[in-house]
Enzyme design. Structure first.
Site: not given
Ligand code: UD1
Ligand code: CA
Length: 489
Positions: A16, A21, A28, A86, A111, A148, A374, A413, A431
């Site tokens: 989601a 970045r 992504k 989150g 990802d 993390g 061609y 040709s 030709a």
């Molecule tokens: C997250 C972890 C981090 C870990 C890292 C590994 C958390 C808080 N942190 O950080 O500890 O080291 O992944 O790659 O979980 N996503 C949602 N909904 C949201 C936010 C994110 O579905 O509201 C999905 C993103 O699409 C992605 C995944 O969750 O596929 C991770 O989100 P991202 O924002 O990349 O987290 P990181 O900062 O990488």
């Molecule tokens: Ca990530």
């Protein structure tokens, strides 16, 4: 896959997030490595586990992401995340599609594309054998920045996970990262998520907070360190995207080498996840074998060749060529410098040679288009040879028309075949012919008028030029020879 469905396993794929970045208009998780979107790799590894349910959470560019996921894995249930941000919120909402499920929930990040099914089953096994309520995958990496960190107590047990943005100087020194891949007991997960807040640097509901909450509740938290740390890395920006693509490619190239293909230069050879190479295939440097390309035994591909969704037959040779949706027959030769566009079919022992472009055309067994040509919207029989510079003029400004050339035709040709036109079996063309009318079988078609020489034209019409002077000299020399011959005679 013959394995049974695991009724105690559900998978949640997080997809989601926006992926700020990446600085991209493409979400992504839809960026590709190895010819498949990041989330496609995750879905592939997940579905191979044969879980009872797979749920994917979407929000940013919802329709695009959901569409791609459904196309890749139609059985996946799509859940929309609301405006609360989150990974914790994403999982919480996914759980609404898993009501009544009491087994283990494997959470995967869309990802983190390089984890293979075997690593995921190992994580699930650890979780089950330790009777843990949370088991997370960690990795010790040289550059933990951005991830993390896994914080352990004096006894080595996992205490909590702290995000990069919330970590103090001391915590930032920790080299063990959270891979963003976990197994949770469903009941415990639902309970702890209800207690997760947004009081952190990013104001988001962190899934990682469940680790500390479970531990505080006296539940068992396990961590498994990935044996292959590179496979646990995530993709947040384009530097990491390229790194993941490289890691994946190294893995794919190596697997085909072990399966019997000679890959002369792994560094400059790119093979997509869906491509298939038989034994004794040779791949020369600077070659891309993309999408669902298949290459049969003994074929040689490259150097400097890109094949996309192609089928290459046994012992064929394809050098310095670019081909898409083309079928290249056994023992056929392509290139150097050939461009095979969609719908090209080259029969066994055939040839598409140097500076030749083909499109939507069937070239029969043993037929050759060797130089500077061609060939579009054309049907060519067997054992045909088109002379250098053959052009099928298939487009009259409004419509595309077909050229049909029979078996055993030999064209001179520099022919132009003005479609629609048919050349009968065994016919020949002179030709420079411009073929506007059908040629019956066995006929010789000539369209060029007999040559006429206008004597003295240059000296008369271009006096004073270098050409006129040269012609004058040549004429004088010839006249002198003729004069001597007269005297002698
Ligand atoms: C997250 C972890 C981090 C870990 C890292 C590994 C958390 C808080 N942190 O950080 O500890 O080291 O992944 O790659 O979980 N996503 C949602 N909904 C949201 C936010 C994110 O579905 O509201 C999905 C993103 O699409 C992605 C995944 O969750 O596929 C991770 O989100 P991202 O924002 O990349 O987290 P990181 O900062 O990488
Ligand atoms: Ca990530």
């Amino acid at each position: 896959m013959s394995e049974q469905i695991d009724p105690q396993l559900a998978v949640i794929v997080l997809a989601a997030g926006q992926g700020t970045r990446m600085r991209s208009s493409l979400p992504k998780v839809l960026h590709e490595i190895g010819g498949l979107p990041l989330v496609g790799h995750v879905l592939r590894a997940a579905t191979a586990l044969r879980p009872a349910r797979v749920v994917a959470v979407v929000r940013h560019e919802r329709d695009r992401v959901a569409g791609a996921i459904t196309e890749l894995a139609p059985e996946v249930v799509i859940v929309d995340q609301d405006e609360i941000a989150g990974t914790g919120r994403a999982v919480q909402q996914a759980l609404s599609a898993l009501e009544g499920f009491t087994g283990d929930v494997l959470v995967l990040s869309g990802d983190v594309p390089l984890l293979e099914t075997a690593a995921l089953s190992a994580l699930i096994r650890t979780h089950r054998s330790r009777a843990a309520s949370v088991t997370l995958l960690s990795a010790v990496v040289p550059d933990p920045h951005g991830y993390g960190r896994v914080l352990r107590d004096a006894g080595g047990d996992v205490e909590r996970v702290v995000e990069q943005k919330d970590a103090d100087d001391h915590e930032q020194q920790v080299g063990e990262i959270n891979a963003g891949v976990y197994v949770f007991g469903a009941g415990s997960l639902v309970g702890h998520l209800a207690a997760v807040g947004t009081d952190n640097a990013q104001g988001e509901m962190y899934l990682t907070d469940v680790v500390a909450l479970a531990r505080r509740a006296g539940e068992r938290v396990a961590a498994e360190q990935a044996s292959d740390a590179a496979a646990a890395l995530g993709v947040n920006d384009r530097v990491q995207l390229a790194a993941a693509a490289r890691t994946l490619n190294d893995r794919i190239v190596r697997s085909w080498q072990l399966a019997g293909a000679t890959i002369v230069d792994p560094q400059t050879t790119w093979i997509d996840a869906a491509a298939v190479l038989a034994e004794d295939v040779t791949v020369l440097p600077n070659t891309q074998i993309l999408r669902a390309t298949t290459i049969a035994r003994g074929a040689t591909i490259g150097p400097d060749t890109t094949l996309t969704d192609c089928e290459v037959g046994e012992d064929a040779v394809v050098r310095r060529a670019d081909a898409t949706l083309a079928v290249i027959g056994a023992r056929a030769h392509v290139g150097p410098f050939a461009y095979l566009r969609a719908g090209t079919y080259l029969g066994a022992d055939g040839k598409i040679g140097t500076y030749v472009e083909t499109k939507n055309s069937r070239i029969g067994d043993g037929s050759k288009v060797p130089h500077l040509s061609y060939v579009g919207d054309t049907e060519i029989g067997v054992n045909v040879n088109l002379g250098a510079g053959a052009i099928t003029a298939n487009y009259d400004d409004i419509h595309k028309h077909r050229t049909v050339i029979g078996d055993e035709v030999h064209a001179g040709s520099h022919n132009v075949f003005v479609a629609p036109v048919r050349i009968g079996d065994g016919a020949k063309t002179g030709a420079g012919a411009v073929i506007r009318k059908d040629v019956p079988p066995g006929a010789l078609a000539l369209s060029v008028a007999p040559q006429r020489n206008v004597e003295g034209w240059v000296e008369k019409n271009r006096p004073g030029t270098g050409a006129a002077a040269a012609a004058q000299r040549a004429r004088a020399a010839q006249e002198a020879i003729d004069g001597t011959q007269r005297q002698d005679g």
